[in-house]
Design a protein around this motif. Structure first.
Motif, PDB file in Angstrom:
ATOM      1  N   VAL A 255       0.765  -1.331   0.211  1.00  0.00           N
ATOM      2  CA  VAL A 255       0.021   0.062  -0.055  1.00  0.00           C
ATOM      3  C   VAL A 255       0.847   1.189   0.095  1.00  0.00           C
ATOM      4  CG1 VAL A 255      -1.535   1.234   1.400  1.00  0.00           C
ATOM      5  CG2 VAL A 255      -2.037  -1.161   1.091  1.00  0.00           C
ATOM      6  N   ALA A 256       2.006   1.104   0.902  1.00  0.00           N
ATOM      7  CA  ALA A 256       2.673   2.312   0.847  1.00  0.00           C
ATOM      8  C   ALA A 256       3.286   2.798  -0.505  1.00  0.00           C
ATOM      9  CB  ALA A 256       3.888   2.048   1.924  1.00  0.00           C
ATOM     10  N   ILE A 257       3.989   1.823  -1.241  1.00  0.00           N
ATOM     11  CA  ILE A 257       4.646   1.959  -2.450  1.00  0.00           C
ATOM     12  C   ILE A 257       3.801   2.062  -3.811  1.00  0.00           C
ATOM     13  CG2 ILE A 257       6.260   1.030  -4.082  1.00  0.00           C
ATOM     14  CD1 ILE A 257       7.483  -0.122  -1.476  1.00  0.00           C
TER      15      ILE A 257
ATOM     16  N   VAL B  77       5.383  -1.920  -9.944  1.00  0.00           N
ATOM     17  CA  VAL B  77       5.459  -0.454  -9.689  1.00  0.00           C
ATOM     18  C   VAL B  77       6.870  -0.035  -9.997  1.00  0.00           C
ATOM     19  CG1 VAL B  77       5.083   1.407  -8.107  1.00  0.00           C
ATOM     20  CG2 VAL B  77       3.282  -0.524  -8.497  1.00  0.00           C
ATOM     21  N   ILE B  78       8.015  -0.716  -8.993  1.00  0.00           N
ATOM     22  CA  ILE B  78       9.295  -0.100  -9.097  1.00  0.00           C
ATOM     23  C   ILE B  78       9.789  -0.209 -10.461  1.00  0.00           C
ATOM     24  CG2 ILE B  78      11.562  -0.750  -8.457  1.00  0.00           C
ATOM     25  CD1 ILE B  78      10.327  -1.729  -5.651  1.00  0.00           C
TER      26      ILE B  78
ATOM     27  N   ARG C  22       8.510   0.108 -13.357  1.00  0.00           N
ATOM     28  CA  ARG C  22       7.961   1.391 -14.014  1.00  0.00           C
ATOM     29  C   ARG C  22       8.287   2.665 -13.763  1.00  0.00           C
ATOM     30  NH1 ARG C  22       1.449  -0.764 -14.188  1.00  0.00           N
ATOM     31  NH2 ARG C  22       1.868  -2.343 -15.778  1.00  0.00           N
ATOM     32  N   MET C  23       8.987   2.710 -12.313  1.00  0.00           N
ATOM     33  CA  MET C  23       9.559   4.073 -12.014  1.00  0.00           C
ATOM     34  C   MET C  23      10.684   4.881 -13.007  1.00  0.00           C
ATOM     35  SD  MET C  23       9.583   3.833  -7.824  1.00  0.00           S
ATOM     36  CE  MET C  23       8.429   3.509  -6.808  1.00  0.00           C
ATOM     37  N   SER C  24      10.487   5.814 -13.361  1.00  0.00           N
ATOM     38  CA  SER C  24      11.208   6.815 -14.209  1.00  0.00           C
ATOM     39  C   SER C  24      12.714   6.986 -13.331  1.00  0.00           C
ATOM     40  CB  SER C  24      10.919   7.584 -14.842  1.00  0.00           C
ATOM     41  OG  SER C  24      10.351   8.615 -14.127  1.00  0.00           O
ATOM     42  N   SER C  25      12.459   7.278 -12.134  1.00  0.00           N
ATOM     43  CA  SER C  25      13.541   7.852 -11.216  1.00  0.00           C
ATOM     44  C   SER C  25      14.326   6.738 -10.754  1.00  0.00           C
ATOM     45  CB  SER C  25      13.010   8.690 -10.330  1.00  0.00           C
ATOM     46  OG  SER C  25      13.942   9.039  -9.274  1.00  0.00           O
ATOM     47  N   ALA C  26      15.705   6.844 -10.934  1.00  0.00           N
ATOM     48  CA  ALA C  26      16.453   5.789  -9.936  1.00  0.00           C
ATOM     49  C   ALA C  26      16.691   5.984  -8.573  1.00  0.00           C
ATOM     50  CB  ALA C  26      17.940   5.852 -10.485  1.00  0.00           C
ATOM     51  N   GLU C  27      16.248   7.225  -8.258  1.00  0.00           N
ATOM     52  CA  GLU C  27      16.256   7.596  -6.782  1.00  0.00           C
ATOM     53  C   GLU C  27      15.036   6.983  -6.104  1.00  0.00           C
ATOM     54  OE1 GLU C  27      16.280  11.638  -3.738  1.00  0.00           O
ATOM     55  OE2 GLU C  27      16.433  11.659  -5.882  1.00  0.00           O
TER      56      GLU C  27
ATOM     57  N   ALA D 276      12.435   2.911  -2.879  1.00  0.00           N
ATOM     58  CA  ALA D 276      11.463   1.901  -2.681  1.00  0.00           C
ATOM     59  C   ALA D 276      11.802   0.704  -2.143  1.00  0.00           C
ATOM     60  CB  ALA D 276      10.526   1.664  -4.075  1.00  0.00           C
ATOM     61  N   PHE D 277      12.966   0.165  -2.592  1.00  0.00           N
ATOM     62  CA  PHE D 277      13.772  -0.902  -2.396  1.00  0.00           C
ATOM     63  C   PHE D 277      14.083  -1.035  -0.738  1.00  0.00           C
ATOM     64  CE2 PHE D 277      14.814  -2.275  -6.769  1.00  0.00           C
ATOM     65  CZ  PHE D 277      13.944  -3.399  -6.919  1.00  0.00           C
TER      66      PHE D 277
END
Length: 318
Positions: free
Chosen positions: A123-125, A222-223, A225-230, A235-236
């Motif tokens: 839920v948080a991510i 979801v991770i 699909r994230m464009s930002s490496a940060e 998230a990890f």
């Protein structure tokens, strides 16, 4: 014959180790492990209770994880440690039943609390904007209350099924009253109770692990699909501690239950049980404190406040 067995066997003998020379070093090792476990888990419970910045669902579940870790290690640890200096490692009939029940309650609860923590991370991510709405206080309490109630029901059922039967032996090939070594001592047919244990064990492991796997699969999607490496790194990092605990805990349980039957199966089971009853409860608070910046910062804040608290107590006394 049944009446005689019920009368004579008012206590059991535990087989901790057959080598007397190992008793002193094992006592020292397990005492250190247990003390670290108690300090770590109690510290985590207190820290997540008193620190205002740790009043989130994630740390609410972490507090209950520490409570279950402390619960099942304390159910087994002190009795085992007290038995080491004694040549005859005995446990009373009633205490054996109590130990079996409480151990079952805490270990089963931990499975589903770990699942609740995985759902919380999902839920948080995956739904960060709705996180506080979805993970309401009511839902958080339900996600721990249901596992506790279910675990009590299951553990009491297993204890009653075992202890209403008569025993044909009194030497438990284990360092605590575990259900499988106890079943091997029963005189009566054990098919029904073994079937009950198998059904519930499979249900507990598969259902809790399924929640964890689905949650982390959706998190991974979801991770990716994230464009930002940060953003990916953040998230990890929020899942790292929980994933480590999951791998160690479930890995140990699967190793224990999936291992092939052999002559040394009870010895292997003892070693595996030692790991998840004493070592894992010691490791969990270390993993969460060493890998979690918020916990480390809370520890620093509490440590700085500690002298002020002592000063206030001193002033009140004098």
């Amino acid at each position: 014959m049944e009446t005689q067995n019920l009368t004579v066997f008012n206590e059991f003998i535990l087989r901790i180790t057959d080598d007397p020379e190992l008793q002193a070093p094992l006592f020292g090792l397990f005492l250190i492990i247990y003390m670290v476990s108690v300090v770590g888990n109690l510290g985590l419970i207190i820290l997540t209770e008193i620190d205002s910045r740790l009043q989130t669902p994630m740390y609410f579940f972490l507090r209950h994880l520490a409570f279950t870790d402390l619960g099942y290690s304390t159910t087994v640890g002190p009795k085992m440690l007290v038995s080491f200096p004694i040549s005859q490692h005995t446990i009373s009939y009633n205490w054996c039943a109590t130990q079996l029940t409480f151990f079952g309650v805490f270990i089963t609860s931990e499975l589903f609390i770990l699942s609740a923590m995985a759902y919380d991370r999902y839920v948080a991510i995956c739904n960060p904007l709705l996180y506080t709405v979805i993970m309401s206080q009511r839902l958080c309490h339900l996600l721990v209350a249901i596992p506790y109630l279910y675990s009590v029901f299951l553990s009491v059922l297993a204890m009653i099924k075992v202890f209403i039967s008569s025993f044909c032996g009194y030497v438990i090939k284990h360092f605590y009253c575990d259900i499988l070594p106890l079943i091997s001592l029963l005189c009566s047919d054990t098919h029904e109770i073994k079937l009950i244990i198998l059904i519930f064990s499979v249900f507990n492991l598969v259902s809790s692990l399924l929640i964890v796997l689905v949650s982390y699969l959706l998190i991974l999607v979801v991770i990716i699909r994230m464009s930002s490496a940060e953003g990916r790194h953040k998230a990890f990092s929020t899942c790292g501690s929980h994933l480590t605990v999951i791998v160690i805990f479930y890995g140990t349980l699967f190793f224990m239950y999936v291992q092939p039957k052999s002559i040394h199966s009870f010895d292997t089971a003892k070693m595996t049980s030692l790991f998840y009853t004493l070592v894992i409860p010691m490791l969990n608070p270390l993993i969460y404190s060493l890998r979690n910046k918020e916990v480390k910062n809370a520890l620093k804040r509490t440590w700085r406040m500690f002298p002020n608290i002592l000063f206030k107590i001193h002033c009140k006394i004098h």
